[in-house]
Design a protein around this motif. Structure first.
Motif, PDB file in Angstrom:
ATOM      1  N   HIS A 148       0.821  -1.212   0.000  1.00 45.31           N
ATOM      2  CA  HIS A 148       0.000   0.000   0.000  1.00 45.31           C
ATOM      3  C   HIS A 148       0.855   1.263   0.000  1.00 45.31           C
ATOM      4  CE1 HIS A 148      -2.536  -3.168   1.834  1.00 45.31           C
ATOM      5  NE2 HIS A 148      -3.507  -2.570   1.147  1.00 45.31           N
ATOM      6  N   LEU A 149       2.116   1.108  -0.332  1.00 50.65           N
ATOM      7  CA  LEU A 149       3.027   2.231  -0.158  1.00 50.65           C
ATOM      8  C   LEU A 149       2.750   3.385  -1.117  1.00 50.65           C
ATOM      9  CD1 LEU A 149       6.351   0.258   0.447  1.00 50.65           C
ATOM     10  CD2 LEU A 149       4.541   0.872   2.038  1.00 50.65           C
ATOM     11  N   HIS A 150       1.961   3.122  -2.153  1.00 57.12           N
ATOM     12  CA  HIS A 150       1.702   4.155  -3.161  1.00 57.12           C
ATOM     13  C   HIS A 150       0.504   5.038  -2.777  1.00 57.12           C
ATOM     14  CE1 HIS A 150      -0.882   0.726  -3.781  1.00 57.12           C
ATOM     15  NE2 HIS A 150      -1.746   1.574  -4.327  1.00 57.12           N
ATOM     16  N   LEU A 151      -0.192   4.702  -1.696  1.00 58.93           N
ATOM     17  CA  LEU A 151      -1.432   5.419  -1.387  1.00 58.93           C
ATOM     18  C   LEU A 151      -1.160   6.889  -1.068  1.00 58.93           C
ATOM     19  CD1 LEU A 151      -3.294   2.742   0.747  1.00 58.93           C
ATOM     20  CD2 LEU A 151      -3.700   3.384  -1.633  1.00 58.93           C
ATOM     21  N   GLU A 152      -2.076   7.749  -1.531  1.00 52.95           N
ATOM     22  CA  GLU A 152      -1.884   9.196  -1.394  1.00 52.95           C
ATOM     23  C   GLU A 152      -2.246   9.657   0.005  1.00 52.95           C
ATOM     24  OE1 GLU A 152      -2.676  11.870  -4.292  1.00 52.95           O
ATOM     25  OE2 GLU A 152      -1.295  10.670  -5.498  1.00 52.95           O
ATOM     26  N   LYS A 153      -1.608  10.736   0.428  1.00 56.69           N
ATOM     27  CA  LYS A 153      -1.959  11.332   1.721  1.00 56.69           C
ATOM     28  C   LYS A 153      -3.226  12.165   1.575  1.00 56.69           C
ATOM     29  CE  LYS A 153       2.794  11.897   3.234  1.00 56.69           C
ATOM     30  NZ  LYS A 153       3.879  12.835   3.445  1.00 56.69           N
ATOM     31  N   SER A 164      -2.225   7.105   4.429  1.00 58.20           N
ATOM     32  CA  SER A 164      -2.751   5.743   4.406  1.00 58.20           C
ATOM     33  C   SER A 164      -1.663   4.694   4.174  1.00 58.20           C
ATOM     34  CB  SER A 164      -3.818   5.656   3.307  1.00 58.20           C
ATOM     35  OG  SER A 164      -4.546   4.494   3.453  1.00 58.20           O
ATOM     36  N   SER A 165      -0.548   5.112   3.581  1.00 56.09           N
ATOM     37  CA  SER A 165       0.495   4.132   3.297  1.00 56.09           C
ATOM     38  C   SER A 165       1.099   3.559   4.583  1.00 56.09           C
ATOM     39  CB  SER A 165       1.605   4.762   2.441  1.00 56.09           C
ATOM     40  OG  SER A 165       2.348   5.674   3.212  1.00 56.09           O
ATOM     41  N   LYS A 166       0.878   4.239   5.698  1.00 50.16           N
ATOM     42  CA  LYS A 166       1.460   3.780   6.965  1.00 50.16           C
ATOM     43  C   LYS A 166       0.457   3.050   7.842  1.00 50.16           C
ATOM     44  CE  LYS A 166       5.199   7.013   6.974  1.00 50.16           C
ATOM     45  NZ  LYS A 166       5.851   8.192   7.418  1.00 50.16           N
ATOM     46  N   CYS A 167      -0.750   2.869   7.326  1.00 47.54           N
ATOM     47  CA  CYS A 167      -1.827   2.312   8.147  1.00 47.54           C
ATOM     48  C   CYS A 167      -1.667   0.797   8.321  1.00 47.54           C
ATOM     49  CB  CYS A 167      -3.158   2.620   7.474  1.00 47.54           C
ATOM     50  SG  CYS A 167      -4.555   2.009   8.397  1.00 47.54           S
ATOM     51  N   ILE A 168      -1.836   0.333   9.533  1.00 51.84           N
ATOM     52  CA  ILE A 168      -1.765  -1.110   9.807  1.00 51.84           C
ATOM     53  C   ILE A 168      -3.166  -1.687  10.051  1.00 51.84           C
ATOM     54  CG2 ILE A 168       0.611  -1.041  10.684  1.00 51.84           C
ATOM     55  CD1 ILE A 168      -0.632  -1.136  13.529  1.00 51.84           C
ATOM     56  N   VAL A 169      -4.183  -0.874   9.794  1.00 50.74           N
ATOM     57  CA  VAL A 169      -5.590  -1.293   9.898  1.00 50.74           C
ATOM     58  C   VAL A 169      -5.890  -1.923  11.265  1.00 50.74           C
ATOM     59  CG1 VAL A 169      -7.524  -2.207   8.546  1.00 50.74           C
ATOM     60  CG2 VAL A 169      -5.346  -1.798   7.430  1.00 50.74           C
ATOM     61  N   CYS A 170      -5.422  -1.275  12.288  1.00 51.36           N
ATOM     62  CA  CYS A 170      -5.660  -1.772  13.647  1.00 51.36           C
ATOM     63  C   CYS A 170      -7.021  -1.335  14.165  1.00 51.36           C
ATOM     64  CB  CYS A 170      -4.583  -1.268  14.593  1.00 51.36           C
ATOM     65  SG  CYS A 170      -4.629   0.517  14.831  1.00 51.36           S
ATOM     66  N   SER A 171      -7.620  -0.343  13.481  1.00 47.40           N
ATOM     67  CA  SER A 171      -8.967   0.103  13.810  1.00 47.40           C
ATOM     68  C   SER A 171      -9.060   0.948  15.087  1.00 47.40           C
ATOM     69  CB  SER A 171      -9.895  -1.126  13.914  1.00 47.40           C
ATOM     70  OG  SER A 171     -11.194  -0.741  14.093  1.00 47.40           O
ATOM     71  N   GLU A 189     -13.140   0.147   5.236  1.00 43.61           N
ATOM     72  CA  GLU A 189     -13.758  -0.276   3.975  1.00 43.61           C
ATOM     73  C   GLU A 189     -12.972  -1.432   3.378  1.00 43.61           C
ATOM     74  OE1 GLU A 189     -15.767   3.641   1.909  1.00 43.61           O
ATOM     75  OE2 GLU A 189     -13.914   2.841   1.116  1.00 43.61           O
ATOM     76  N   GLY A 190     -13.649  -2.279   2.668  1.00 40.91           N
ATOM     77  CA  GLY A 190     -12.982  -3.382   1.976  1.00 40.91           C
ATOM     78  C   GLY A 190     -12.648  -4.521   2.921  1.00 40.91           C
ATOM     79  N   ARG A 191     -12.100  -5.593   2.350  1.00 41.07           N
ATOM     80  CA  ARG A 191     -11.778  -6.781   3.147  1.00 41.07           C
ATOM     81  C   ARG A 191     -10.343  -7.202   2.886  1.00 41.07           C
ATOM     82  NH1 ARG A 191     -16.012 -10.533   4.539  1.00 41.07           N
ATOM     83  NH2 ARG A 191     -17.946  -9.363   4.688  1.00 41.07           N
ATOM     84  N   GLY A 192      -9.794  -7.942   3.845  1.00 39.80           N
ATOM     85  CA  GLY A 192      -8.461  -8.501   3.686  1.00 39.80           C
ATOM     86  C   GLY A 192      -7.442  -7.458   3.288  1.00 39.80           C
ATOM     87  N   PHE A 193      -6.697  -7.760   2.235  1.00 32.41           N
ATOM     88  CA  PHE A 193      -5.631  -6.874   1.801  1.00 32.41           C
ATOM     89  C   PHE A 193      -6.167  -5.495   1.399  1.00 32.41           C
ATOM     90  CE2 PHE A 193      -2.790  -5.162  -1.453  1.00 32.41           C
ATOM     91  CZ  PHE A 193      -1.595  -5.156  -0.750  1.00 32.41           C
ATOM     92  N   GLU A 194      -7.424  -5.455   0.948  1.00 35.12           N
ATOM     93  CA  GLU A 194      -8.014  -4.195   0.482  1.00 35.12           C
ATOM     94  C   GLU A 194      -8.547  -3.332   1.625  1.00 35.12           C
ATOM     95  OE1 GLU A 194      -7.651  -3.222  -2.521  1.00 35.12           O
ATOM     96  OE2 GLU A 194      -6.783  -5.163  -3.095  1.00 35.12           O
ATOM     97  N   SER A 195      -8.505  -3.821   2.855  1.00 35.08           N
ATOM     98  CA  SER A 195      -9.066  -3.059   3.979  1.00 35.08           C
ATOM     99  C   SER A 195      -8.356  -1.722   4.133  1.00 35.08           C
ATOM    100  CB  SER A 195      -8.891  -3.829   5.293  1.00 35.08           C
ATOM    101  OG  SER A 195      -9.408  -5.101   5.176  1.00 35.08           O
TER     102      SER A 195
END
Ligand code: SF4
Ligand code: SF4
Ligand code: SF4
Ligand code: FES
Length: 951
Positions: A148-153, A164-171, A189-195
């Motif tokens: 996910h390193l390409h995700l925009e700020k 978002s590139s630094k997010c670990i989806v810990c909620s 949003e999304g599931r698994g890798f797409e979360s």
């Protein structure tokens, strides 16, 4: 390096009083039943790695880092979601656990940018800490795969960045928004890798429902959500605990500093008023303190049409003192007066009233509480015997019914609103009485059982109707009334409210609230368990403000809803130190501690301490000062930290009164509206520049602590002392703690208050004295302060301000989350992104009748003035009612409000003004004059010059 939380035990403390013994890594530990294994270990000093758990949130169990081994249990349970059980044997450190944790961390790190050295949270990042804690040395998966390193700020929010590139989806952010703030703006949003974390429906933060409270930023264990100030300034070096200078919630913060620069304001987990939560104002809107508009050199001028002259402190104070003396000699000492501020500290306020009483030699001192909560002081004193709210904020956790009257907590008292919402989600019932549909009426997972949408100005009719139902349907708590209240006043009141004229059916044509709803709400309030009333300026700022406060106290006494946790009568104070300003003797008739100036014993006490003689007669209230100024009898005013030219009603009347005076001394941060009429400007200091105390709506006294030197060289208390000394009345204190010592020695409810005790306890709720050595979270527990509770008669008297053919709509006013009061502070921050102008709200029906569309400019004309604002068409207001805020001087909301006021206290009737609204194309006449005057004053300020010898 400072951590976001100093001692995060991972999961909330258990409320259980039962204790269980467990063995952790061979050590016997005793912890409250219901504690998580993670917390039990942490309390025993055993650190278990964790990422998705944090003490302020319920455990979620998603990161799988906190796994442990429990004897007799299969697998590796997550310690954050597994509660302890008696006799449990737990192992937190085994080779198998270490391997599992390293594997987990490896997965996280393989999808994380490797920019630790340049990351703003480097050294203060839980992900980094955990990588170290589990001993991760290599990432076998590499960094080349899908990631996910390409995700925009998302940098839309002015105060924080979402990377978002630094997010670990810990909620943690999602849960903070839900559990702590109660806004539910975030989802995964999304599931698994797409979360991915998403704000609202995948919008930018700024456009989403996010209210910028900062809870998610605080909860985030990585640099995904980070304060922009931290990104810009780097990690702080030290922190100082202080108190928010905005609203009456009085949130505690850690000012995290780099030298004398604030890096960020972090809500204090140990803060008794806020428990680690905040709103956008206290958390982020502190930039005004160093704004370029700050005036840091004293200035004087002879006429308000002269350019200002910059002078030294000594010259300014000598000039001010000489003018005060000249005016006293020519017109008499009663021509002088002073105004204290609810934005200033207790110590500063105390000194201003002392200066007026002892230095000016009269009692012409008043405070801005005059225009907000003076009816609270009067009404609660009459009925309960003490001019203050009865509970602490924590009390709401024990309320079964929450009754909000004339208050808009999500905007005015946001952190307490989150507590209310939390309690409502746990099952408490809600009644709202308000002419407008405030956010609490219907929000995420919150819905009022009853919204009593009354017509502005009919509060007393409504409270009488509620009381009628309680009395005539046998809902009185007879045992409480018999034991705690005056029998005679109760019987008189019972007879009065039982009269058919006070029935909901008789009053519904007046209040506009259907009788059935009033009856149902009254039954719920009286029989729903612990019922707590929270009220605001929608109660007090009426011609019957004091009557309504007494009506509320009557309701609470009649139903026994007073004197314990979960109940009570709670005024939500607007500004940070409204309670304190009142406590400190700011009113003309009262010395500190609400003791009447005519009381010889009290007066003698102060005369001996202050080495002077005090006048026994009350002095002028603010409106009387204006009248006397226009009559040529009142000539000089010392105003500390208030902007009466913007905040007081009928602006044109106030301006004329200010223009009629010969010497106005303004002490403030900025050249505010009042300072445009001033002859002496004494630079003020912000809360970051001085020591002192504020007292919040719970009577909680909290320290403010100096984190930077005063930009103008003097703290406000030092300026008042210097002015007093220049005037010939000596005032010498080495530190505000000495002022507090004097207050404590003269004020029975403060006897045990000291800076040492405040430092030790964090904060103290008065009364704090021999009877209550550690303060008083709940008042009137055994008996009322006045002994027996007194019921007061509350006949409904309609306001003289009536809608007519010419002025058919009723205007009511309020505030909005992002701006604060006259806006002097928040307008000088990025908060204006959310609210850049005052809008007038109108119902679609009224708008259509007038050919008005959303966004049009409209003229709002009352019997005293006219202004032009942009319109917002919304069903939030009922037909026949319009609403606006008053945060921008050029809007002139107070040009249209009238001189009508509360019969007992002169608190202005801001909440009812008959107006007409019409579509217009240009500013009002007043706005044109205002702009010309403001432009002239801006020019005179810009042209300020060094000292002249002829002054
Ligand atoms: S700043 Fe507050 S309201 Fe906004 S998303 Fe974060 S927790 Fe929710
Ligand atoms: S933004 Fe932060 S708190 Fe939210 S899920 Fe990502 S890492 Fe966790
Ligand atoms: S709720 Fe009030 S006291 Fe708390 S941070 Fe917001 S403005 Fe400050
Ligand atoms: S901390 Fe327990 S599963 Fe994340």
């Amino acid at each position: 390096m400072l951590a976001k939380s100093d001692h995060d035990h991972g999961t909330p403390a258990s409320a259980s009083t039962a204790r269980v013994s467990v063995e952790i890594d061979g050590r016997l530990c005793e912890v409250p039943a219901g504690s998580s294994i993670l917390r039990a270990a942490s309390e025993a000093g055993i650190g278990v790695p964790k990422l998705c758990a944090t003490e302020s949130l319920e455990a979620f169990g998603s990161c799988r880092l906190c796994l442990v081994e429990v004897e007799g249990m299969r697998g590796y349970p997550a310690s954050c979601t597994t509660p302890v059980a008696a006799g449990m044997k737990i192992r937190t450190q085994t080779p198998a656990l270490a391997k599992l944790r390293r594997n987990t961390m490896e997965l996280y790190i393989s999808d994380h940018p490797l920019d630790c050295l340049t990351c703003p949270t480097n050294g203060n990042c839980e992900l980094q800490d955990m990588a170290g804690a589990v001993g991760l040395r290599e990432v076998r998966y590499g960094y080349q795969g899908e990631n996910h390193l390409h995700l925009e700020k998302d940098q839309s929010n002015p105060y924080f960045t979402f990377d978002s590139s630094k997010c670990i989806v810990c909620s943690r952010c999602v849960r903070a928004c839900e559990e702590v703030q109660g806004t539910f703006a975030l989802t995964i949003e999304g599931r698994g890798f797409e979360s991915r974390v998403a704000a609202s429906a995948g919008e930018a933060f700024l456009e989403s429902e996010c209210v910028s409270c900062g809870a998610c930023v605080q909860a985030c264990p990585t640099a995904t959500l980070t304060e922009n100030s931290l990104i810009e300034k780097g990690q702080p070096e030290h922190s100082v605990v202080t108190t928010c200078a905005y609203c009456g919630v009085g949130c505690s913060f850690k000012a995290e500093m780099k030298g004398e620069e604030v890096v960020r304001m972090l809500p204090n987990q140990d803060g008794h008023a806020n428990h680690g939560h905040s709103c956008v104002k206290g958390r982020f809107a502190f930039g005004y303190a160093t704004h370029a508009d700050r005036i840091t050199t004293p200035m004087i001028r002879k006429s308000i049409h002269d350019a200002w002259t910059e002078v030294s402190w000594d010259e300014a104070l000598a000039y001010a003192a000489s003018e005060l003396k000249r005016i006293a000699a020519r017109y008499g000492k009663d021509a002088l007066g002073g105004i204290t501020s609810s934005r200033c500290s207790n110590e500063e306020t105390y000194l201003v009233q002392k200066l007026v009483r002892a230095g000016f030699g009269n009692n012409n001192v008043d405070t801005c509480a005059r225009v907000c909560h003076s009816p609270t002081g009067y009404g609660l004193k009459q009925t309960l015997g003490e001019s203050a709210g009865t509970q602490n904020f924590d009390s709401v956790d024990h309320a079964d019914v929450i009754f909000v009257i004339g208050a808009n907590p999500t905007d005015g008292h946001p952190v307490f609103a989150s507590r209310i919402k939390h309690r409502l989600r746990a099952g408490a019932r809600l009644i709202v009485a308000d002419p407008r549909t405030i956010n609490l009426v219907r929000g995420p997972h919150v819905k009022a059982d009853y919204h009593l949408k009354l017509k502005p100005g009919t509060n007393v009719g409504l409270v009488n109707a509620l009381a009628h139902v309680i009395v005539t349907e046998g809902l009185v708590n007879e045992a409480f009334v018999a034991a705690r209240c005056e029998a005679e006043s109760f019987e008189t009141w019972r007879e009065f409210v039982a009269d058919a004229v006070n029935s909901p059916e008789a009053l519904d044509a007046i209040t506009g609230v259907p009788a059935a709803e009033v009856r149902a709400a009254a039954r719920l309030y009286a029989t729903g368990g612990n019922a707590a009333i929270y009220y605001g300026l929608g109660v007090t700022e009426h011609s019957q403000g004091s009557t309504m406060v007494m009506g509320i106290a009557n309701l609470a006494m009649a139903t026994g809803n007073i004197g314990r946790e979960g109940v009570g009568v709670n005024p939500l104070r607007g500004q940070n130190n409204v309670q304190g300003a009142c406590d400190m003797g700011s009113f003309p008739h009262e010395l500190p501690g609400y003791r009447h100036i005519s009381d010889t014993v009290t007066r003698t006490l102060f005369e001996n301490a202050w080495h002077t003689t005090l006048e026994p007669e009350p002095g002028l209230r603010i409106p009387n000062m204006f009248e006397a100024a226009l009559d040529g009898e009142f000539k000089a005013l010392y105003v500390q930290g208030e902007d009466i030219a913007q905040s007081d009603p009928n602006t044109q009347h106030v301006s004329a009164a200010l223009e009629a005076m010969e010497c106005i001394i303004v002490q403030d941060l900025f050249l505010n509206e009042t300072a445009k009429f001033a002859h002496v400007f004494l630079p003020g200091s912000s809360f970051l520049e001085k020591d002192g105390t504020f007292t919040n709506a719970e009577r909680r006294i909290s320290r403010i602590r100096r984190v930077m030197r005063p930009l103008a060289g003097k703290a406000d208390w030092e300026v008042t002392c210097a002015l007093s000394n220049a005037l010939g009345y000596p005032m010498h204190y080495a530190h505000p703690s000495e002022i507090m010592a004097e207050i404590a020695s003269l004020t029975p409810s403060f006897t045990n208050v000291s800076y040492e005790k405040l430092d030790a306890m964090g904060s103290i709720q008065w009364p704090c004295n021999a009877q209550h050595p550690h303060g008083s979270p709940t008042m009137h527990v055994e008996e009322f302060t006045r002994g027996k509770g007194r019921f007061m008669l509350t006949a409904y008297v309609p306001t003289r301000e009536k809608a007519s053919r010419k002025f058919p709509l009723l205007l009511t006013t309020g505030r909005i989350l992002s701006q604060y009061n006259v806006g002097a502070q928040t307008r000088r921050t990025a908060n204006s992104v959310w609210h850049a102008e005052d809008l007038v709200e109108i119902h679609p029906h009224d708008a259509e009748e007038r050919g008005i569309s959303d966004g049009d400019w409209v003229g709002v004309a009352s019997r005293v003035g006219e202004t032009v604002l942009r319109v917002h068409v919304t069903p939030r207001v009922q037909p026949g009612v319009v609403y606006t805020t008053f945060h921008f001087p050029e809007s002139g909301a107070n040009v249209i409000t009238t001189d009508h006021s509360d019969w007992a206290t002169n608190c202005p009737e801001y909440k009812v003004t008959a107006v007409q609204v019409t579509k217009v194309a240009q500013p009002s006449e007043w706005q044109r004059r205002y702009r010309a005057f403001s432009d002239e004053q801006a020019k005179l300020l810009a042209e300020r010059r060094p000292a002249r010898s002829d002054l």
